[in-house]
Motif scaffolding. Sequence first.
Motif, PDB file in Angstrom:
ATOM      1  N   GLY A   1      32.324  39.423  -8.802  1.00 25.63           N
ATOM      2  CA  GLY A   1      30.963  39.443  -9.322  1.00 25.63           C
ATOM      3  C   GLY A   1      29.880  39.696  -8.289  1.00 25.63           C
ATOM      4  O   GLY A   1      28.709  39.789  -8.635  1.00 25.63           O
ATOM      5  N   GLN A   2      30.253  39.844  -7.015  1.00 25.41           N
ATOM      6  CA  GLN A   2      29.283  40.076  -5.939  1.00 25.41           C
ATOM      7  C   GLN A   2      29.299  41.544  -5.524  1.00 25.41           C
ATOM      8  O   GLN A   2      30.365  42.120  -5.302  1.00 25.41           O
ATOM      9  CB  GLN A   2      29.610  39.214  -4.721  1.00 25.41           C
ATOM     10  N   VAL A   3      28.118  42.139  -5.407  1.00 23.06           N
ATOM     11  CA  VAL A   3      28.018  43.532  -4.959  1.00 23.06           C
ATOM     12  C   VAL A   3      28.187  43.566  -3.442  1.00 23.06           C
ATOM     13  O   VAL A   3      27.521  42.825  -2.716  1.00 23.06           O
ATOM     14  CB  VAL A   3      26.666  44.148  -5.365  1.00 23.06           C
ATOM     15  N   ILE A   4      29.087  44.424  -2.992  1.00 20.57           N
ATOM     16  CA  ILE A   4      29.380  44.586  -1.567  1.00 20.57           C
ATOM     17  C   ILE A   4      29.039  46.015  -1.176  1.00 20.57           C
ATOM     18  O   ILE A   4      29.491  46.963  -1.832  1.00 20.57           O
ATOM     19  CB  ILE A   4      30.878  44.322  -1.266  1.00 20.57           C
ATOM     20  N   VAL A   5      28.268  46.179  -0.101  1.00 20.56           N
ATOM     21  CA  VAL A   5      27.915  47.499   0.409  1.00 20.56           C
ATOM     22  C   VAL A   5      28.546  47.645   1.786  1.00 20.56           C
ATOM     23  O   VAL A   5      28.427  46.757   2.627  1.00 20.56           O
ATOM     24  CB  VAL A   5      26.379  47.660   0.490  1.00 20.56           C
ATOM     25  N   ASN A   6      29.218  48.775   1.997  1.00 22.34           N
ATOM     26  CA  ASN A   6      29.881  49.020   3.278  1.00 22.34           C
ATOM     27  C   ASN A   6      29.474  50.393   3.797  1.00 22.34           C
ATOM     28  O   ASN A   6      29.773  51.400   3.155  1.00 22.34           O
ATOM     29  CB  ASN A   6      31.394  48.948   3.093  1.00 22.34           C
ATOM     30  N   PRO A   7      28.753  50.413   4.930  1.00 25.48           N
ATOM     31  CA  PRO A   7      28.396  49.285   5.774  1.00 25.48           C
ATOM     32  C   PRO A   7      27.170  48.533   5.246  1.00 25.48           C
ATOM     33  O   PRO A   7      26.290  49.135   4.639  1.00 25.48           O
ATOM     34  CB  PRO A   7      28.088  49.928   7.116  1.00 25.48           C
ATOM     35  N   GLU A   8      27.156  47.225   5.509  1.00 27.17           N
ATOM     36  CA  GLU A   8      26.026  46.402   5.066  1.00 27.17           C
ATOM     37  C   GLU A   8      24.754  46.766   5.820  1.00 27.17           C
ATOM     38  O   GLU A   8      23.662  46.743   5.264  1.00 27.17           O
ATOM     39  CB  GLU A   8      26.328  44.918   5.247  1.00 27.17           C
ATOM     40  N   THR A   9      24.893  47.089   7.105  1.00 28.71           N
ATOM     41  CA  THR A   9      23.788  47.648   7.878  1.00 28.71           C
ATOM     42  C   THR A   9      24.184  49.075   8.223  1.00 28.71           C
ATOM     43  O   THR A   9      25.136  49.297   8.963  1.00 28.71           O
ATOM     44  CB  THR A   9      23.524  46.839   9.161  1.00 28.71           C
ATOM     45  N   LEU A  10      23.469  50.035   7.637  1.00 26.16           N
ATOM     46  CA  LEU A  10      23.797  51.449   7.797  1.00 26.16           C
ATOM     47  C   LEU A  10      23.004  52.050   8.944  1.00 26.16           C
ATOM     48  O   LEU A  10      21.789  52.186   8.848  1.00 26.16           O
ATOM     49  CB  LEU A  10      23.487  52.197   6.498  1.00 26.16           C
ATOM     50  N   PRO A  11      23.676  52.424  10.051  1.00 28.52           N
ATOM     51  CA  PRO A  11      22.958  53.084  11.146  1.00 28.52           C
ATOM     52  C   PRO A  11      22.802  54.574  10.848  1.00 28.52           C
ATOM     53  O   PRO A  11      23.772  55.257  10.523  1.00 28.52           O
ATOM     54  CB  PRO A  11      23.880  52.854  12.353  1.00 28.52           C
ATOM     55  N   VAL A  12      21.573  55.077  10.929  1.00 32.76           N
ATOM     56  CA  VAL A  12      21.297  56.491  10.695  1.00 32.76           C
ATOM     57  C   VAL A  12      20.767  57.069  12.001  1.00 32.76           C
ATOM     58  O   VAL A  12      19.759  56.604  12.524  1.00 32.76           O
ATOM     59  CB  VAL A  12      20.284  56.677   9.548  1.00 32.76           C
ATOM     60  N   THR A  13      21.472  58.062  12.534  1.00 29.36           N
ATOM     61  CA  THR A  13      21.105  58.644  13.827  1.00 29.36           C
ATOM     62  C   THR A  13      20.869  60.144  13.694  1.00 29.36           C
ATOM     63  O   THR A  13      21.296  60.774  12.729  1.00 29.36           O
ATOM     64  CB  THR A  13      22.231  58.414  14.861  1.00 29.36           C
ATOM     65  N   ASP A  14      20.187  60.704  14.681  1.00 26.19           N
ATOM     66  CA  ASP A  14      20.060  62.155  14.847  1.00 26.19           C
ATOM     67  C   ASP A  14      19.512  62.905  13.647  1.00 26.19           C
ATOM     68  O   ASP A  14      20.171  63.773  13.084  1.00 26.19           O
ATOM     69  CB  ASP A  14      21.404  62.769  15.263  1.00 26.19           C
ATOM     70  N   GLY A  15      18.305  62.583  13.238  1.00 24.41           N
ATOM     71  CA  GLY A  15      17.622  63.379  12.239  1.00 24.41           C
ATOM     72  C   GLY A  15      17.931  63.026  10.798  1.00 24.41           C
ATOM     73  O   GLY A  15      18.512  61.986  10.505  1.00 24.41           O
TER      74      GLY A  15
END
Length: 124
Positions: free
Chosen positions: A18-32
């Motif tokens: 019943g819990q929503v899981i996001v992977n990755p929980e912290t999304l690193p966005v690099t290079d534009g």
Amino acid sequence: MPHPPASILTVNVSVVDGQVIVNPETLPVTDGPHTLEFRLQTLGYSFPTLGAIVIEGGHKSQFPQAPVWVNAQTVTLFDRNANRQPRSYSYRVAVLDALGRRRCTDPTITNEGRPVRLASDAHA
């Protein structure tokens, strides 16, 4: 005005107990710029057509377009990632269960910014 082509970053979304899981929980966005593609992995759940992905506080300079509902398992979001310094953005991911009940979680996107290019770099 169309945006330049953006790389695609995939974000997997699932529901466990019943819990929503996001992977990755912290999304690193690099290079534009990037297109963030959220893919729902759990059968019996779907993304709502509106409000599946909501950037807390808006931040139109980095996320200039509304998320695009592609289908019940896929939503995309354009991220300009134009900061000169790293900055984190909270956002909400919402899914619906088979009865239409909304379940949410609040992960983070970290735009790590564009490297500053010096004039001397062009001749290297």
